[in-house]
Design a protein around this motif. Structure first.
Motif, short mmCIF file in Angstrom:
data_model
loop_
_atom_site.label_atom_id
_atom_site.label_comp_id
_atom_site.label_asym_id
_atom_site.label_seq_id
_atom_site.Cartn_x
_atom_site.Cartn_y
_atom_site.Cartn_z
N SER A 105 0.81 -1.24 -0.04
CA SER A 105 -0.03 -0.19 0.16
C SER A 105 0.71 1.21 0.12
O SER A 105 0.54 2.18 -0.69
CB SER A 105 -0.87 0.08 1.27
OG SER A 105 -1.81 1.13 1.20
N HIS B 82 2.70 1.77 -3.56
CA HIS B 82 1.67 2.24 -4.42
C HIS B 82 1.16 3.64 -4.07
O HIS B 82 1.14 4.19 -5.05
CB HIS B 82 0.18 1.41 -4.51
CG HIS B 82 -0.83 1.66 -5.31
ND1 HIS B 82 -0.62 1.59 -6.61
CD2 HIS B 82 -1.98 2.22 -4.88
CE1 HIS B 82 -1.75 2.16 -7.03
NE2 HIS B 82 -2.61 2.55 -6.22
N ASP B 83 0.93 3.84 -3.03
CA ASP B 83 0.67 5.31 -2.71
C ASP B 83 1.75 6.07 -3.39
O ASP B 83 1.66 7.19 -3.97
CB ASP B 83 0.70 5.50 -1.25
CG ASP B 83 0.12 6.82 -0.91
OD1 ASP B 83 -1.05 7.23 -1.10
OD2 ASP B 83 1.13 7.71 -0.30
N ARG C 97 -5.98 -2.41 -6.83
CA ARG C 97 -6.28 -3.03 -5.62
C ARG C 97 -6.36 -4.68 -5.92
O ARG C 97 -5.95 -5.44 -4.85
CB ARG C 97 -7.37 -2.32 -5.05
CG ARG C 97 -7.14 -0.98 -4.59
CD ARG C 97 -8.46 -0.62 -3.58
NE ARG C 97 -9.85 -0.51 -4.12
CZ ARG C 97 -10.33 0.29 -4.81
NH1 ARG C 97 -9.47 1.78 -4.99
NH2 ARG C 97 -11.43 0.12 -5.29
#
Length: 196
Positions: free
Chosen positions: A92, A95-96, A180
């Motif tokens: 996460s 990816h952010d 996702r």
């Protein structure tokens, strides 16, 4: 740090910020020293004092983008907290970071290097240290328990490749639903690789 040193550092940061913004908003074809100078609101002499050539600017820009990407990844991981599953937290946070302007600017440089040999040469030099920094950040995000596993180098390399691919495809998507799902599937595979 003296006032003069602080002013020099602030001017340098302003130049690099302007270059990043130009890459994200208008693409590599607009990244000229004149355009950066104008976007930063500086004189030609001020820009040339910090970056005498476009190669100098490119190398410094890559180093700056790498540092900003690391800050973004660490901040995202901190927001998720230490109680989050380490695999989910790492994926996460990465990816952010890869969806933020510094990563988008870096991707723009890579794409342009395909047809610009001078840029490609500058990027090859800059990316040698950037690659080591990226590995260090990914290792930090996954944590010592996962990085100690014998299959971790493969997990790290595939994670980077998957995330770069999802970031590149982002311009063609209207939502992050597919991303996702991809990351959730990859998290499952990582878990299997670590437990098998």
């Amino acid at each position: 740090m003296t006032t003069r040193e602080a002013q020099k550092a602030a001017t340098r940061a302003r130049i690099l910020e302007a270059a990043c913004d130009l890459l994200v908003e208008r693409g590599y074809s607009t990244l000229t020293t004149v355009a950066v100078q104008e976007a930063a609101g500086l004189s030609r002499g001020a820009l040339l004092h910090h970056f005498p050539t476009s190669g100098d600017l490119t190398r410094a820009l890559v180093a700056d983008l790498v540092a900003r990407n690391e800050q973004a990844a660490r901040a995202a991981a901190a927001r998720l907290g230490p109680d989050t599953d380490p695999i989910a937290r790492a994926l996460s946070a990465l990816h952010d970071a890869m969806t933020r302007p510094p990563a988008q600017a870096e991707s723009e440089l890579w794409a342009a290097a395909r047809t610009d040999p001078t840029l490609a040469t500058a990027l090859i030099d800059a990316e040698r240290s950037a690659g080591r920094d990226l590995f260090r950040v990914v290792d930090y995000l996954f944590g010592p328990t996962i990085t100690a596993h014998p299959r971790y180098p493969t997990i790290r390399d595939l994670t980077i490749t998957i995330l770069r691919g999802t970031a590149a495809a982002r311009v063609l998507r209207t939502s992050d639903k597919a991303v996702r799902a991809t990351l959730a599937d990859w998290a499952t595979v990582i878990t299997l690789l670590l437990t098998d």
